[in-house]
Design an enzyme around this catalytic site. Sequence first.
Site, mmCIF file in Angstrom:
data_model
loop_
_atom_site.group_PDB
_atom_site.id
_atom_site.type_symbol
_atom_site.label_atom_id
_atom_site.label_comp_id
_atom_site.label_asym_id
_atom_site.label_seq_id
_atom_site.Cartn_x
_atom_site.Cartn_y
_atom_site.Cartn_z
ATOM 1 N N SER A 1 54.277 57.324 61.096
ATOM 2 C CA SER A 1 54.932 58.517 61.644
ATOM 3 C C SER A 1 55.173 58.284 63.126
ATOM 4 O O SER A 1 54.451 57.501 63.762
ATOM 5 C CB SER A 1 54.026 59.733 61.466
ATOM 6 N N TYR B 1 45.915 64.125 63.163
ATOM 7 C CA TYR B 1 47.011 63.461 62.447
ATOM 8 C C TYR B 1 47.558 62.275 63.255
ATOM 9 O O TYR B 1 47.774 61.191 62.699
ATOM 10 C CB TYR B 1 48.122 64.472 62.155
HETATM 11 P P1 NAP Z 1 54.609 65.396 50.817
HETATM 12 O O1 NAP Z 1 55.843 65.890 50.166
HETATM 13 O O2 NAP Z 1 53.504 66.354 51.122
HETATM 14 O O3 NAP Z 1 54.067 64.181 49.957
HETATM 15 C C1 NAP Z 1 52.792 63.647 50.079
HETATM 16 C C2 NAP Z 1 52.542 62.792 48.855
HETATM 17 O O4 NAP Z 1 51.277 62.160 49.002
HETATM 18 C C3 NAP Z 1 52.516 63.598 47.568
HETATM 19 O O5 NAP Z 1 53.259 62.929 46.595
HETATM 20 C C4 NAP Z 1 51.032 63.632 47.195
HETATM 21 O O6 NAP Z 1 50.914 63.601 45.773
HETATM 22 C C5 NAP Z 1 50.572 62.301 47.790
HETATM 23 N N1 NAP Z 1 49.143 62.291 48.051
HETATM 24 C C6 NAP Z 1 48.441 63.075 48.895
HETATM 25 N N2 NAP Z 1 47.142 62.794 48.825
HETATM 26 C C7 NAP Z 1 47.012 61.793 47.899
HETATM 27 C C8 NAP Z 1 45.920 61.076 47.364
HETATM 28 N N3 NAP Z 1 44.666 61.330 47.750
HETATM 29 N N4 NAP Z 1 46.148 60.119 46.442
HETATM 30 C C9 NAP Z 1 47.408 59.862 46.021
HETATM 31 N N5 NAP Z 1 48.490 60.521 46.480
HETATM 32 C C10 NAP Z 1 48.285 61.478 47.405
HETATM 33 O O7 NAP Z 1 54.945 64.739 52.234
HETATM 34 P P2 NAP Z 1 56.161 63.832 52.739
HETATM 35 O O8 NAP Z 1 56.841 64.603 53.798
HETATM 36 O O9 NAP Z 1 56.946 63.285 51.623
HETATM 37 O O10 NAP Z 1 55.325 62.668 53.465
HETATM 38 C C11 NAP Z 1 55.107 61.417 52.880
HETATM 39 C C12 NAP Z 1 54.499 60.489 53.918
HETATM 40 O O11 NAP Z 1 55.334 60.460 55.077
HETATM 41 C C13 NAP Z 1 53.112 60.909 54.409
HETATM 42 O O12 NAP Z 1 52.324 59.763 54.605
HETATM 43 C C14 NAP Z 1 53.421 61.598 55.726
HETATM 44 O O13 NAP Z 1 52.316 61.565 56.595
HETATM 45 C C15 NAP Z 1 54.583 60.774 56.221
HETATM 46 N N6 NAP Z 1 55.467 61.441 57.185
HETATM 47 C C16 NAP Z 1 56.044 62.644 56.908
HETATM 48 C C17 NAP Z 1 56.874 63.245 57.852
HETATM 49 C C18 NAP Z 1 57.529 64.590 57.640
HETATM 50 O O14 NAP Z 1 57.991 65.201 58.622
HETATM 51 N N7 NAP Z 1 57.642 65.096 56.425
HETATM 52 C C19 NAP Z 1 57.108 62.602 59.080
HETATM 53 C C20 NAP Z 1 56.509 61.365 59.315
HETATM 54 C C21 NAP Z 1 55.702 60.790 58.376
HETATM 55 P P3 NAP Z 1 49.781 64.340 44.915
HETATM 56 O O15 NAP Z 1 49.420 65.599 45.632
HETATM 57 O O16 NAP Z 1 50.451 64.550 43.593
HETATM 58 O O17 NAP Z 1 48.677 63.338 44.828
#
Ligand code: NAP
Length: 247
Positions: A132, A145
């Site tokens: 991120s 975070y």
């Molecule tokens: P999201 O929609 O909340 O997705 C998070 C995913 O991680 C879900 O599929 C969840 O699936 C999975 N997950 C969480 N805990 C887990 C565990 N213990 N074991 C296996 N799977 C797990 O968020 P997103 O926005 O797509 O973000 C995805 C990644 O990008 C993350 O690493 C986040 O930090 C990063 N990111 C996001 C943003 C943003 O603004 N959205 C910006 C920068 C970086 P289950 O709950 O089904 O397990």
Amino acid sequence: MSATRTAVVTGASSGIGAATARALAGDGWTVVCAARRVDRIRELASEIDGVAAELDVTDPTSVRAFVDDVPQEVSLLVNNAGGAFGQEPVAEADLGQWERMYATNVIGATRVTQALLPRLIANTGQIVFVTSTAADGPYEGGAGYCGAKAAERMVAGAMRLELVDQPVRVHDVAPGMVRTEEFALTRYDGDAERAAKVYEGVAEPLVAEDVAETIRWIASLPRHVDIDRLTVRPRAQAAQHKVSRQG
Ligand code: NAP
């Protein structure tokens, strides 16, 4: 399952992970879609002709069982599972939430990587860590975070050095503001009003497909080309604190 071009995407049940699984499948990859919510990954796997595999990256037993089901020929691992919990100042922070952030984003991603590394090396593979722009530096309420994502970035960076003479590439994809359905909701414990404020007035935040496209592209490059780190933000976000909001 295809004998070539097999990818694992963790956190494929929503957001960036689901979009990445779709983008890779569109490019001919067979994708192992991994997450805890099996109903969602089963639906996705049937849509993209992939494989659904239950995975909790924080649980060593779950990771061991998962890895047994991953085909030997896997050559791409996308460590996407993760997220943020809470945004309180350090003085008031819930350290249990910090432990969960480290357990998922740092230790979890590393655990899956360790388990698949021998195969990824044997198959001249690639590892993508979805970190991120939070890893670039602190913001108010971001210590937990930002720290976890910075630590995840250090794992990627150290591995690239440690494995320089091995046929495996390590990439750090660092998105800025991405409007996904669940990221902010999870961060604010289901508080939809607070979650909506993150994106308020921002003309066009990134969407999951924008980040997925960068990962698909990285995975399509020739074996000698290593994208160390790729930062991707919406045009309206010039830096973590420099966001154009209208209205
Ligand atoms: P999201 O929609 O909340 O997705 C998070 C995913 O991680 C879900 O599929 C969840 O699936 C999975 N997950 C969480 N805990 C887990 C565990 N213990 N074991 C296996 N799977 C797990 O968020 P997103 O926005 O797509 O973000 C995805 C990644 O990008 C993350 O690493 C986040 O930090 C990063 N990111 C996001 C943003 C943003 O603004 N959205 C910006 C920068 C970086 P289950 O709950 O089904 O397990």
